[in-house]
Design an enzyme around this catalytic site. Structure first.
Site, PDB file in Angstrom:
ATOM      1  N   ASN A   7       0.866  -1.179   0.000  1.00  0.00           N
ATOM      2  CA  ASN A   7       0.000   0.000   0.000  1.00  0.00           C
ATOM      3  C   ASN A   7       0.903   1.229   0.000  1.00  0.00           C
ATOM      4  OD1 ASN A   7      -1.804   2.046   0.513  1.00  0.00           O
ATOM      5  ND2 ASN A   7      -2.691   1.120   2.337  1.00  0.00           N
ATOM      6  N   ARG A  91      -2.850  -2.114  -3.135  1.00  0.00           N
ATOM      7  CA  ARG A  91      -4.070  -1.354  -2.862  1.00  0.00           C
ATOM      8  C   ARG A  91      -4.047  -0.124  -3.775  1.00  0.00           C
ATOM      9  NH1 ARG A  91      -5.437   2.801   1.791  1.00  0.00           N
ATOM     10  NH2 ARG A  91      -7.656   2.952   1.390  1.00  0.00           N
ATOM     11  N   HIS A 180     -13.194   2.356   0.882  1.00  0.00           N
ATOM     12  CA  HIS A 180     -13.127   1.263   1.870  1.00  0.00           C
ATOM     13  C   HIS A 180     -13.777  -0.013   1.314  1.00  0.00           C
ATOM     14  CE1 HIS A 180     -13.157   4.312   5.476  1.00  0.00           C
ATOM     15  NE2 HIS A 180     -11.910   3.952   5.217  1.00  0.00           N
ATOM     16  N   ARG A 241     -12.116  14.832   9.160  1.00  0.00           N
ATOM     17  CA  ARG A 241     -12.913  15.222   7.972  1.00  0.00           C
ATOM     18  C   ARG A 241     -14.331  15.580   8.386  1.00  0.00           C
ATOM     19  NH1 ARG A 241     -11.518   9.919   4.522  1.00  0.00           N
ATOM     20  NH2 ARG A 241      -9.630   9.618   5.740  1.00  0.00           N
ATOM     21  N   PHE A 284     -10.536   8.863  19.184  1.00  0.00           N
ATOM     22  CA  PHE A 284     -11.729   8.660  20.012  1.00  0.00           C
ATOM     23  C   PHE A 284     -11.388   8.290  21.460  1.00  0.00           C
ATOM     24  CE2 PHE A 284     -15.651   8.873  17.384  1.00  0.00           C
ATOM     25  CZ  PHE A 284     -15.037   9.386  16.258  1.00  0.00           C
ATOM     26  N   GLU A 384      -8.044  -5.975   5.411  1.00  0.00           N
ATOM     27  CA  GLU A 384      -7.964  -5.572   4.004  1.00  0.00           C
ATOM     28  C   GLU A 384      -6.817  -6.286   3.290  1.00  0.00           C
ATOM     29  OE1 GLU A 384      -9.185  -1.094   3.573  1.00  0.00           O
ATOM     30  OE2 GLU A 384      -8.537  -1.449   5.616  1.00  0.00           O
TER      31      GLU A 384
HETATM   32  P1  AMP Z   1      -8.240   2.905  12.081  1.00  0.00           P
HETATM   33  O1  AMP Z   1      -8.160   4.096  11.182  1.00  0.00           O
HETATM   34  O2  AMP Z   1      -9.238   1.891  11.644  1.00  0.00           O
HETATM   35  O3  AMP Z   1      -6.891   2.301  12.391  1.00  0.00           O
HETATM   36  O4  AMP Z   1      -8.790   3.449  13.494  1.00  0.00           O
HETATM   37  C1  AMP Z   1      -8.006   4.282  14.300  1.00  0.00           C
HETATM   38  C2  AMP Z   1      -8.885   4.951  15.323  1.00  0.00           C
HETATM   39  O5  AMP Z   1      -9.575   3.985  16.127  1.00  0.00           O
HETATM   40  C3  AMP Z   1      -8.108   5.782  16.356  1.00  0.00           C
HETATM   41  O6  AMP Z   1      -7.800   7.053  15.891  1.00  0.00           O
HETATM   42  C4  AMP Z   1      -9.073   5.817  17.500  1.00  0.00           C
HETATM   43  O7  AMP Z   1      -9.920   6.937  17.303  1.00  0.00           O
HETATM   44  C5  AMP Z   1      -9.906   4.577  17.372  1.00  0.00           C
HETATM   45  N1  AMP Z   1      -9.660   3.610  18.471  1.00  0.00           N
HETATM   46  C6  AMP Z   1      -8.687   2.701  18.569  1.00  0.00           C
HETATM   47  N2  AMP Z   1      -8.787   2.021  19.723  1.00  0.00           N
HETATM   48  C7  AMP Z   1      -9.862   2.527  20.380  1.00  0.00           C
HETATM   49  C8  AMP Z   1     -10.510   2.247  21.637  1.00  0.00           C
HETATM   50  N3  AMP Z   1     -10.050   1.306  22.466  1.00  0.00           N
HETATM   51  N4  AMP Z   1     -11.597   2.978  21.955  1.00  0.00           N
HETATM   52  C9  AMP Z   1     -12.059   3.941  21.132  1.00  0.00           C
HETATM   53  N5  AMP Z   1     -11.508   4.233  19.941  1.00  0.00           N
HETATM   54  C10 AMP Z   1     -10.419   3.544  19.568  1.00  0.00           C
END
Ligand code: AMP
Length: 398
Positions: A7, A91, A180, A241, A284, A384
């Site tokens: 990727n 990707r 996605h 975003r 989050f 993915e």
């Molecule tokens: P991704 O882009 O799919 O890797 O998701 C990343 C995002 O998942 C992070 O910026 C967090 O906002 C969220 N995240 C990861 N672990 C947790 C958790 N235990 N509780 C809440 N949000 C989480």
């Protein structure tokens, strides 16, 4: 069969070497800050051995050469010679309307991919550069392009068209594409497999909630609508975003704040979403901690996100004429227990009742609704890379 999944971003290369017999990663890594000061490679073998190389990486070729050294390294690698890699799956973010499935790359296809640069100026050029560089460094291995948009090519015209003068669709290809797709396809397929039902009999909503978030309605195995649009800026509010806003806000802000198109786009892509609303973070976990300490704007950002996810689940249930399964994936979807419970609260009208013990799960496949619910909610971690490797394998095995 060993398949390398690549990727390429504008200044990064993520990679994973997949053993298709076991459907497992043997190693993975990330080259970052390519072409910038402080470039490095983080490499990890599945036995836990890790390598951190602070290394000058002037371009993607230098990065991929170094990655190949890591993959073939006696201690940190998984193969003796690069010829053991049977194929490379890339990707590719945007396939426009030209690609509704993965493709084996040849010269003609490179030209087609280059013709799509305008639709994804930040993403497609590094994706194509990655393909060309891998062709050069691994001439024995067929290269396959797997598109983020391909799964959504089944969305009907009344759902993908915008109510703008039709000539803009014809002239510039302005329409909803969705993104996605690889994740939505993988997760909907896994959900059906876990339930032991054919995907072709199910109405599924996949909530891919991460730094970028999108929700897709998958009816009888086909994407029939999704929240992202012409670009990945549309739909839900995300980490940074804005998601959907009244389009009239854009010229209004440009005039009031004297902003150029680039500046306003930068605000909507990088400074908005839950970061913009909370003023704290796009993560989050940070927002949940701030909310627990009484921060009202963090609470507002979380409430907005939850509300929009809830609203789209309702909208897509209406679009599909019902709902059998709703699936959560992505960093937030897989891990944010409380957020999932709030999204699914008061959904008994859809046949959903969350079981709080079952929902107490992170990063694992699980059914989170009570026994006997007519609509099942689940957590399915996305993969993915495995999906890209599977699609690559399907094209190279004749
Ligand atoms: P991704 O882009 O799919 O890797 O998701 C990343 C995002 O998942 C992070 O910026 C967090 O906002 C969220 N995240 C990861 N672990 C947790 C958790 N235990 N509780 C809440 N949000 C989480």
């Amino acid at each position: 069969m060993l398949i390398l999944v690549v990727n390429c971003g504008s200044s990064s290369v993520k990679y994973k070497l997949m053993d298709m017999k076991e459907e497992k990663a043997l190693l993975s890594g990330l080259a970052e800050r390519i072409g910038l000061p402080g470039s490095r490679i983080k490499h990890k073998k599945n036995d836990g051995k890790e390598l951190q190389l602070e290394q000058d990486l002037p371009d993607h070729k230098a990065a991929l050469e170094k990655i190949i050294e890591c993959i073939t390294d006696k201690e940190y690698g998984a193969v003796n010679d690069i010829s053991e890699i049977a194929a490379v799956g890339h990707r590719v973010v945007h396939g426009g309307e030209k690609f509704n499935k993965a493709v084996l790359i040849n010269e003609e296809l490179i030209d087609t991919l280059e013709s799509l640069y305008e639709l994804a100026p930040l993403h497609n050029p590094p994706n194509v550069l990655g393909i060309k560089t891998c062709q050069e460094l691994m001439p024995h291995a067929p290269q396959v392009g797997v598109f983020d948009t391909a799964f959504h090519q089944t969305i009907p015209d009344y759902a993908f068209n915008y109510a703008l003068p039709y000539e803009y669709y014809e002239k510039y290809g302005i329409r909803k594409y969705g993104f996605h797709g690889t994740s939505h396809k993988y997760v909907s397929g896994r959900a059906a497999a876990i339930l032991g039902k054919p995907l072709t009999d199910l109405k599924v909503i996949v909530c891919h909630l991460g730094n970028g978030s999108s929700i897709t309605a998958v009816k009888n195995g086909q994407s029939v609508d999704t929240t992202m649009g012409f670009t990945p800026l549309a739909g839900l509010p995300m980490g940074t975003r804005s998601g959907d806003i009244d389009p009239a806000i854009v010229p209004f802000l440009m005039e009031k704040e004297n902003l150029s198109p680039e500046e306003v786009s930068n605000i909507m892509n990088k400074k908005s979403g839950v970061l913009g609303v909370s003023g704290i973070s796009s993560d989050f976990r940070d927002l949940e901690n701030a909310q627990a300490e009484g921060n009202k704007r963090a609470e507002l950002a979380l409430n907005m996100f939850i509300y929009h996810v809830k609203k789209w689940i309702g909208a897509f249930s209406a679009a599909m004429g019902g709902l059998d399964v709703v699936v959560f994936t992505g960093g937030i979807g897989e891990n944010a227990i409380d957020l999932r419970a709030k999204v699914l609260a008061d959904m008994s009208y859809l046949g959903i009742e969350v079981d709080s013990d079952r929902n107490n799960v992170r990063g694992k496949e699980a059914i989170i609704t009570k026994e006997g619910c007519s609509t099942v909610a689940m957590v399915v971690p996305t993969n993915e890379e495995l999906m890209i490797a599977k699609e690559t394998q399907a094209l190279v095995i004749k």
